[in-house]
Design a protein around this motif. Structure first.
Motif, PDB file in Angstrom:
ATOM      1  N   ALA A 138      34.503  26.833  47.179  1.00 19.20           N
ATOM      2  CA  ALA A 138      34.002  28.199  47.285  1.00 19.20           C
ATOM      3  C   ALA A 138      35.039  29.205  46.809  1.00 19.20           C
ATOM      4  O   ALA A 138      34.715  30.173  46.108  1.00 19.20           O
ATOM      5  N   VAL A 139      36.287  28.988  47.175  1.00 18.23           N
ATOM      6  CA  VAL A 139      37.368  29.885  46.746  1.00 18.23           C
ATOM      7  C   VAL A 139      37.474  29.893  45.224  1.00 18.23           C
ATOM      8  O   VAL A 139      37.580  30.957  44.595  1.00 18.23           O
ATOM      9  N   HIS A 140      37.449  28.713  44.611  1.00 20.50           N
ATOM     10  CA  HIS A 140      37.545  28.629  43.148  1.00 20.50           C
ATOM     11  C   HIS A 140      36.378  29.343  42.480  1.00 20.50           C
ATOM     12  O   HIS A 140      36.565  30.083  41.497  1.00 20.50           O
ATOM     13  N   ILE A 141      35.171  29.138  43.001  1.00 22.48           N
ATOM     14  CA  ILE A 141      33.992  29.743  42.381  1.00 22.48           C
ATOM     15  C   ILE A 141      34.048  31.263  42.470  1.00 22.48           C
ATOM     16  O   ILE A 141      33.759  31.976  41.496  1.00 22.48           O
ATOM     17  N   LEU A 142      34.440  31.786  43.621  1.00 24.78           N
ATOM     18  CA  LEU A 142      34.537  33.235  43.774  1.00 24.78           C
ATOM     19  C   LEU A 142      35.603  33.822  42.840  1.00 24.78           C
ATOM     20  O   LEU A 142      35.441  34.922  42.314  1.00 24.78           O
ATOM     21  N   ARG A 143      36.665  33.072  42.614  1.00 23.55           N
ATOM     22  CA  ARG A 143      37.680  33.533  41.657  1.00 23.55           C
ATOM     23  C   ARG A 143      37.108  33.578  40.253  1.00 23.55           C
ATOM     24  O   ARG A 143      37.396  34.502  39.488  1.00 23.55           O
ATOM     25  N   HIS A 144      36.291  32.588  39.900  1.00 27.72           N
ATOM     26  CA  HIS A 144      35.662  32.588  38.582  1.00 27.72           C
ATOM     27  C   HIS A 144      34.712  33.770  38.423  1.00 27.72           C
ATOM     28  O   HIS A 144      34.465  34.225  37.306  1.00 27.72           O
TER      29      HIS A 144
END
Length: 218
Positions: A138-144
């Motif tokens: 989730a953290v990675h996706i929100l950063r993207h």
């Protein structure tokens, strides 16, 4: 008389090398069999070592070895979403899903045991390890998505989609790995946009994200 071929020199492995060897052997076994069906003798045989040596590195026995193998698999899964922040977000997500689904394909039985739970070796620690993968994704996706301060609706939507990816992966395994991986990946990306689009009707932040995704996708 032809001289005998020289015997390969024995090389003593370092502590980290030996531990890595045992974890690799365990992960290979867990990839094809449920954790409760794998014994320490199986791991020892797969690694070409003795059972006492396995205990030397994992004195907690099968439980400790399973948790260590699970952490190793979790780290690999987390890296699936660690895509360089270059180009439009949706192609990035597609590449991340390619890696994630490749892991599912290669570790089918082990992946099922990992996410479905109910294993005799499941504990609060193993549950926390699996949940850590979801939170990291989730953290990675929100950063993207270039979101540094997601509201509860956007954050929940992303986490709901991650749960859907897990469920789809398990169903895909149960359906004899059909449809083809590329089709499954594309469908999951479309599901991602669909989930956000539903939330966008109720949340201005998510609406802005959907507008940006639509614009970037042409």
């Amino acid at each position: 008389m032809t001289p005998a071929a020289p015997t390969p020199a024995y090389r003593r492995l370092s502590v980290e090398e030996r531990r890595s060897q045992l974890l690799d052997a365990a992960l290979t076994l867990f990839a094809h069999r449920a954790p409760e069906d794998v014994s320490l003798d199986d791991v020892a045989e797969a690694a070409g070592v003795s059972r006492p040596l396995v205990y030397r590195y994992f004195p907690g026995g099968k439980q400790q070895l399973y948790e260590a193998a699970l952490r190793s698999a979790a780290e690999e899964l987390q890296l699936c979403f660690d895509e360089p922040r270059e180009g439009p977000p949706l192609p990035r997500l597609s590449r991340a899903l390619d890696r994630y689904l490749a892991f599912v394909d290669q570790h089918d039985a082990g992946f099922s045991a990992l996410l479905q739970g109910g294993s005799v070796v499941e504990t609060s620690r193993t549950t926390a390890i699996v949940d850590g993968v979801r939170r990291a994704a989730a953290v990675h996706i929100l950063r993207h998505l270039d979101i540094t301060d997601p509201g509860p609706r956007l954050r929940m939507s992303v986490r709901v989609w991650i749960t859907a990816v897990e469920a789809a992966s398990l169903i895909w395994l149960d359906e004899d790995k059909q449809p083809p991986l590329e089709e499954l990946r594309d469908w999951l990306v479309e599901q991602f946009v669909a989930v956000l689009s539903v939330t966008a009707a109720r949340d201005p932040q998510t609406a802005s994200v959907v507008a940006a995704l639509t614009s970037a996708d042409g």
